[in-house]
Write an enzyme that holds these catalytic residues in place. Structure first.
Site, PDB file in Angstrom:
ATOM      1  CB  SER A 168      43.900  36.479  29.075  1.00 35.76           C
ATOM      2  OG  SER A 168      42.571  36.645  29.490  1.00 35.76           O
ATOM      3  CE1 TYR A 227      45.769  40.825  31.821  1.00 30.83           C
ATOM      4  CE2 TYR A 227      43.460  40.544  31.244  1.00 30.83           C
ATOM      5  CZ  TYR A 227      44.677  39.999  31.598  1.00 30.83           C
ATOM      6  OH  TYR A 227      44.792  38.642  31.726  1.00 30.83           O
ATOM      7  CE  LYS A 286      48.015  38.853  29.770  1.00 32.70           C
ATOM      8  NZ  LYS A 286      49.332  38.384  30.186  1.00 32.70           N
TER       9      LYS A 286
HETATM   10  C1  UD1 Z   1      38.716  38.612  34.431  1.00 26.40           C
HETATM   11  C2  UD1 Z   1      39.239  39.099  33.105  1.00 26.40           C
HETATM   12  C3  UD1 Z   1      40.211  38.098  32.549  1.00 26.40           C
HETATM   13  C4  UD1 Z   1      41.301  37.815  33.549  1.00 26.40           C
HETATM   14  C5  UD1 Z   1      40.658  37.291  34.816  1.00 26.40           C
HETATM   15  C6  UD1 Z   1      41.707  37.044  35.875  1.00 26.40           C
HETATM   16  C7  UD1 Z   1      38.020  40.212  31.260  1.00 26.40           C
HETATM   17  C8  UD1 Z   1      36.719  40.363  30.550  1.00 26.40           C
HETATM   18  N1  UD1 Z   1      38.091  39.330  32.228  1.00 26.40           N
HETATM   19  O1  UD1 Z   1      37.879  37.503  34.171  1.00 26.40           O
HETATM   20  O2  UD1 Z   1      40.782  38.561  31.369  1.00 26.40           O
HETATM   21  O3  UD1 Z   1      42.221  36.888  33.026  1.00 26.40           O
HETATM   22  O4  UD1 Z   1      39.739  38.269  35.305  1.00 26.40           O
HETATM   23  O5  UD1 Z   1      41.353  35.903  36.578  1.00 26.40           O
HETATM   24  O6  UD1 Z   1      38.928  40.864  30.919  1.00 26.40           O
HETATM   25  N2  UD1 Z   1      31.929  38.308  40.194  1.00 26.40           N
HETATM   26  C9  UD1 Z   1      31.016  38.589  41.209  1.00 26.40           C
HETATM   27  N3  UD1 Z   1      31.468  39.231  42.318  1.00 26.40           N
HETATM   28  C10 UD1 Z   1      32.787  39.611  42.495  1.00 26.40           C
HETATM   29  C11 UD1 Z   1      33.709  39.317  41.460  1.00 26.40           C
HETATM   30  C12 UD1 Z   1      33.248  38.679  40.316  1.00 26.40           C
HETATM   31  O7  UD1 Z   1      29.830  38.272  41.110  1.00 26.40           O
HETATM   32  O8  UD1 Z   1      33.116  40.210  43.538  1.00 26.40           O
HETATM   33  C13 UD1 Z   1      31.469  37.568  38.991  1.00 26.40           C
HETATM   34  C14 UD1 Z   1      31.677  38.278  37.668  1.00 26.40           C
HETATM   35  O9  UD1 Z   1      30.573  39.087  37.356  1.00 26.40           O
HETATM   36  C15 UD1 Z   1      31.863  37.092  36.706  1.00 26.40           C
HETATM   37  C16 UD1 Z   1      32.526  36.023  37.571  1.00 26.40           C
HETATM   38  O10 UD1 Z   1      32.252  36.386  38.915  1.00 26.40           O
HETATM   39  O11 UD1 Z   1      30.609  36.608  36.286  1.00 26.40           O
HETATM   40  C17 UD1 Z   1      34.038  35.929  37.378  1.00 26.40           C
HETATM   41  O12 UD1 Z   1      34.631  37.211  37.555  1.00 26.40           O
HETATM   42  P1  UD1 Z   1      36.214  37.396  37.730  1.00 26.40           P
HETATM   43  O13 UD1 Z   1      36.734  36.433  38.733  1.00 26.40           O
HETATM   44  O14 UD1 Z   1      36.466  38.854  37.993  1.00 26.40           O
HETATM   45  O15 UD1 Z   1      36.839  36.965  36.324  1.00 26.40           O
HETATM   46  P2  UD1 Z   1      36.454  37.419  34.822  1.00 26.40           P
HETATM   47  O16 UD1 Z   1      35.787  38.718  34.796  1.00 26.40           O
HETATM   48  O17 UD1 Z   1      35.777  36.257  34.166  1.00 26.40           O
END
Ligand code: UD1
Length: 336
Positions: free
Chosen positions: A124, A152, A156
């Protein structure tokens, strides 16, 4: 090739099995069904119109896994098994370290015993840590020390290290490490897709629940990041493109020059949370309600890659756009 797919009933594993069959490979699938359903494999069988040998086995259970190595012959192993929820890993770290490390070590030991030398690992972008500057290149991994934000991600990075040490010690052992950015979307048949238990943690599956009326609104975690609209920017990649990346990477096993390969799999494009909301609305002709709330702990402003190494060396490139990611996500969620 004939490939053992560990964790093949899960989100990325199931899509990869489809693409492997499409290119004429065959698989043996093992999964303990902890965070996946057997129906995913049944649906893959419908897509590829073939029966897939399936074993309900926990890869930490060496005795049971060995029965599969004894019975089946394969040329490579792809490791998708492993727990993957960032938040959960902070709460139950020992379970994450035990499961993710133990299953990987067990597989590698059995590969040694049964003379299987080719391995591919589902890693990842999280291994680059919180201080990596996007666009991230594979050589930026020196930055990751002490920067990984959750157990997690640590698992990795540790498994990567195990594979690197093994590859250095054993020239026959060929390891391919694929660092995924943010996989989203579903197969066009809507038969397989991302199906997390409970309320989703990740953005795209959460939007899908809001779009289909199963959750009232999306919480947008912060609009004060240093990005064009203040919301977090990520490199969303269609899961079908990601799956094709694995098939393309099988060519590494033919190399006579090296035995360790590391690739970013992403599109190279940054998309903000609000961009994704708008794209979802447009692709599916609906409204996604959202509220801006505070930042989520551990999030960074931007995370996207430079995928040129995979483009050049594997002859692979992500082709599907944000619209088809949003459309396939909605179709899958609607059909469930
Ligand atoms: C996270 C993990 C990544 C993992 C991936 C799975 C970290 C830092 N990140 O990525 O390792 O492989 O998930 O797909 O370990 N957001 C919202 N509202 C929500 C959910 C998310 O605004 O309800 C925003 C977050 O703040 C972020 C973006 O959407 O800016 C993406 O979030 P998310 O889909 O959870 O993925 P990551 O955090 O990038």
């Amino acid at each position: 090739m004939r490939i053992l797919v560990a964790g093949g009933a899960g989100y990325i594993g199931s899509h990869t099995i489809v693409e492997l069959y499409t290119k004429g490979h065959t698989v043996v699938c093992v999964d303990n069904l902890y965070n996946a359903k057997l129906s995913a494999i049944k649906n893959v069988e419908k897509i590829v119109k073939k029966q897939i040998p399936f074993y309900k086995v926990d890869c930490c259970d060496k005795k049971k896994l060995e029965t599969v190595f004894k019975k089946e012959k394969f040329d490579a192993v792809i490791m998708f098994q492993g727990y993957k929820a960032v938040g959960e890993s902070v709460k139950i770290p020992i379970k994450y370290y035990r499961n993710n490390l133990d299953s990987a070590l067990t597989i590698i030991e059995l590969m040694d015993k049964y003379n299987v030398h080719n391995i591919m690992f589902s890693s990842s972008a999280t291994v680059y840590g919180k201080n990596a500057k996007s666009p991230i290149k594979e050589t930026d991994d020196a930055l990751r020390l002490n920067d990984i934000t959750n157990p997690y991600g640590e698992t990795k990075a540790m498994i990567e290290k195990i594979l690197m040490d093994k590859a250095a010690a054993d020239s026959k052992f060929k390891a391919v490490i694929l660092r995924y950015f943010n996989p989203v979307g579903a197969h066009e048949s809507a038969l397989i897709g991302e199906d997390p238990n409970g309320i989703p943690n990740n953005l795209m599956p959460y939007i899908a629940k809001v779009a289909t009326g199963k959750l009232p609104y999306l919480n947008v975690y912060g609009n004060d990041y240093k990005t064009k609209d203040g919301t977090g920017v990520r490199d969303y990649i269609h899961v079908v493109d990601l799956a094709k990346g694995h098939v393309a990477a099988l060519k590494c096993y033919k190399s006579k020059k090296q035995n360790l390969f590391v690739y970013n799999l992403g599109t190279g494009n940054g998309t903000s949370v609000l961009d994704l909301v708008k794209a979802y609305e447009k692709a599916n002709k609906l409204k996604v309600k959202y509220k801006i709330v505070g930042r989520r702990a551990g999030d960074v402003d931007k995370l996207y890659c430079k995928p040129t190494k995979a483009n050049k060396e594997l002859g692979w490139m992500a082709k599907l756009d944000i619209e088809s990611m949003c459309e396939s996500s909605y179709n899958f969620e609607n059909k469930k």
